[in-house]
Design a protein around this motif. Structure first.
Motif, PDB file in Angstrom:
ATOM      1  N   GLU A   1       0.827  -1.216   0.000  1.00 40.01           N
ATOM      2  CA  GLU A   1       0.000   0.000   0.000  1.00 40.01           C
ATOM      3  C   GLU A   1       0.858   1.263   0.000  1.00 40.01           C
ATOM      4  OE1 GLU A   1      -2.382   0.095   3.550  1.00 40.01           O
ATOM      5  OE2 GLU A   1      -0.649  -0.124   4.870  1.00 40.01           O
TER       6      GLU A   1
ATOM      7  N   ILE B   1      -4.681  10.964   7.143  1.00 36.04           N
ATOM      8  CA  ILE B   1      -4.767  10.182   5.914  1.00 36.04           C
ATOM      9  C   ILE B   1      -5.753  10.878   4.994  1.00 36.04           C
ATOM     10  CG2 ILE B   1      -5.436   7.995   4.854  1.00 36.04           C
ATOM     11  CD1 ILE B   1      -4.562   6.565   7.339  1.00 36.04           C
TER      12      ILE B   1
ATOM     13  N   ASN C   1       8.952  11.470   9.479  1.00 35.38           N
ATOM     14  CA  ASN C   1       8.386  11.060   8.200  1.00 35.38           C
ATOM     15  C   ASN C   1       9.433  11.082   7.082  1.00 35.38           C
ATOM     16  OD1 ASN C   1       6.701  10.455   6.056  1.00 35.38           O
ATOM     17  ND2 ASN C   1       5.780  12.484   5.956  1.00 35.38           N
TER      18      ASN C   1
ATOM     19  N   LEU D   1       0.199   6.263   0.378  1.00 36.58           N
ATOM     20  CA  LEU D   1      -0.567   5.218  -0.300  1.00 36.58           C
ATOM     21  C   LEU D   1      -0.394   5.213  -1.818  1.00 36.58           C
ATOM     22  CD1 LEU D   1      -3.840   5.557   1.817  1.00 36.58           C
ATOM     23  CD2 LEU D   1      -2.038   3.845   2.101  1.00 36.58           C
TER      24      LEU D   1
ATOM     25  N   ARG E   1       2.593   3.329   2.754  1.00 33.84           N
ATOM     26  CA  ARG E   1       2.346   4.446   3.644  1.00 33.84           C
ATOM     27  C   ARG E   1       3.525   5.425   3.584  1.00 33.84           C
ATOM     28  NH1 ARG E   1      -0.709   7.083   5.716  1.00 33.84           N
ATOM     29  NH2 ARG E   1      -0.093   7.066   7.906  1.00 33.84           N
ATOM     30  N   PRO E   2       3.298   6.725   3.858  1.00 30.03           N
ATOM     31  CA  PRO E   2       2.036   7.263   4.356  1.00 30.03           C
ATOM     32  C   PRO E   2       1.073   7.792   3.291  1.00 30.03           C
ATOM     33  CG  PRO E   2       3.746   8.918   4.552  1.00 30.03           C
ATOM     34  CD  PRO E   2       4.417   7.685   4.007  1.00 30.03           C
TER      35      PRO E   2
ATOM     36  N   ASP F   1       2.079  -2.645   4.161  1.00 28.92           N
ATOM     37  CA  ASP F   1       3.530  -2.575   4.079  1.00 28.92           C
ATOM     38  C   ASP F   1       4.197  -3.604   4.989  1.00 28.92           C
ATOM     39  OD1 ASP F   1       2.838  -0.409   2.552  1.00 28.92           O
ATOM     40  OD2 ASP F   1       4.119   1.020   3.588  1.00 28.92           O
TER      41      ASP F   1
END
Length: 312
Positions: free
Chosen positions: A168, A275, A289, A173, A170-171, A195
């Protein structure tokens, strides 16, 4: 469909922040708007950023300050600065020469992706292959076919693809939003996984190869790619699964000796605590991040470029 192109005096590109809900083309006529599109990831992916950088120099019309700001819009991916520099080298010859250079970079990317797809598919042995991949490395990350997902597309066209397991990612997507969208468009069988499930599924067996792209490859083969790539490399090493990087020659940065010299972009807390605009963590939560990680060269089975196969 082209992700990015030069149309009637402006840059046109797919706004990837709107996918998969809708496919919207942005028309960009200023460097400021192009920088905004790059920073908010309306256009992303190393090859596409190289083309964006070159076309942005055309928009800059000789404004050196604008060119410098464009070059610095994202620090980790080497292709953005490379594309800017390639086009800017023709400024003394006039705007038409700059445009010609930028369009050549666009056309070279299309040819490079075609070559990487064929070379990567030729490298992998067997039929009915199950591939794992992270982030988005298809046509949305380039001009047309893409890098790692370009190999997947070639395998699918040859009837050799059993399934793709897409993280997927992240963060933001990119795997869930973009890679699945591209796989569905090409009619390739696929499933989406979290993930953190990647290394476990590699350990269970049945995966034939992990294919990733790259935002910068150091001179020793250390590779910066979307966060989560390093975990897959560790899982693949343990499981004995080939871990293959697919990227154009332009992503190899001989001026960067090793991965420890690659600047890793931190994109701030908002992408972690929310999200798609909806808060999922308590107000005031801090976050780390990193947008990318670095896979050491000794975990990489092969690097497939448009010109060669490198075995670090």
């Amino acid at each position: 469909m082209r992700t990015i192109d030069w149309v009637d005096g402006a840059v046109e590109l797919v706004d990837q922040t709107r996918l998969p809900d809708e496919c919207v083309m942005l028309r960009i006529e200023t460097v400021a708007d192009l920088i905004d599109a790059i920073r908010r990831l309306a256009v992303r992916g190393a090859p596409a950023l190289g083309v964006a950088g070159a076309l942005g120099v055309v928009l800059a019309a000789g404004d050196q300050d604008a060119i410098a700001r464009l070059r610095a819009a994202r620090p980790t991916a080497v292709n953005l600065g490379w594309g800017v520099d390639q086009a800017a080298a023709h400024l003394s010859q006039g705007q038409q020469a700059v445009l010609k250079a930028a369009l050549r970079i666009r056309d070279d990317d299309i040819a490079a992706c075609e070559a990487m797809g064929k070379r990567g598919a030729d490298l992998l042995e067997g039929d009915r292959l199950r591939i794992m991949t992270v982030c988005n490395t298809g046509g949305l990350a380039a001009v047309e076919r893409g890098t790692a997902l370009g190999v997947v597309q070639t395998l699918h066209e040859r009837g050799r693809l059993a399934e793709v397991l897409a993280l997927e990612t992240r963060p933001l997507l990119q795997g869930a939003r973009l890679t699945t969208w591209e796989l569905a468009r090409m009619g390739a069988p696929h499933r989406l996984i979290a993930d953190s499930a990647g290394p476990y599924l590699l350990a269970k067996g049945g995966i034939d190869a992990v294919l990733i792209g790259a935002d910068r490859i150091a001179a020793n083969g250390d590779t910066a790619n979307k966060i989560g790539s390093y975990a897959l490399a560790l899982g693949a090493e343990r499981a004995g699964v080939p871990f293959i990087v697919v990227a154009p020659e332009t992503t190899i940065d001989q001026a960067t000796p090793s991965g420890e010299h690659i600047e890793i972009e931190d994109r701030g807390a908002d992408e972690i605590v929310t999200i798609r605009g909806r808060r999922v963590a308590p107000e005031g939560t801090r976050a780390v991040n990193p947008a990318f990680d670095v896979t050491p060269h000794d975990l990489i089975t092969a690097i497939v470029t448009d010109k060669r196969v490198i075995r670090p």
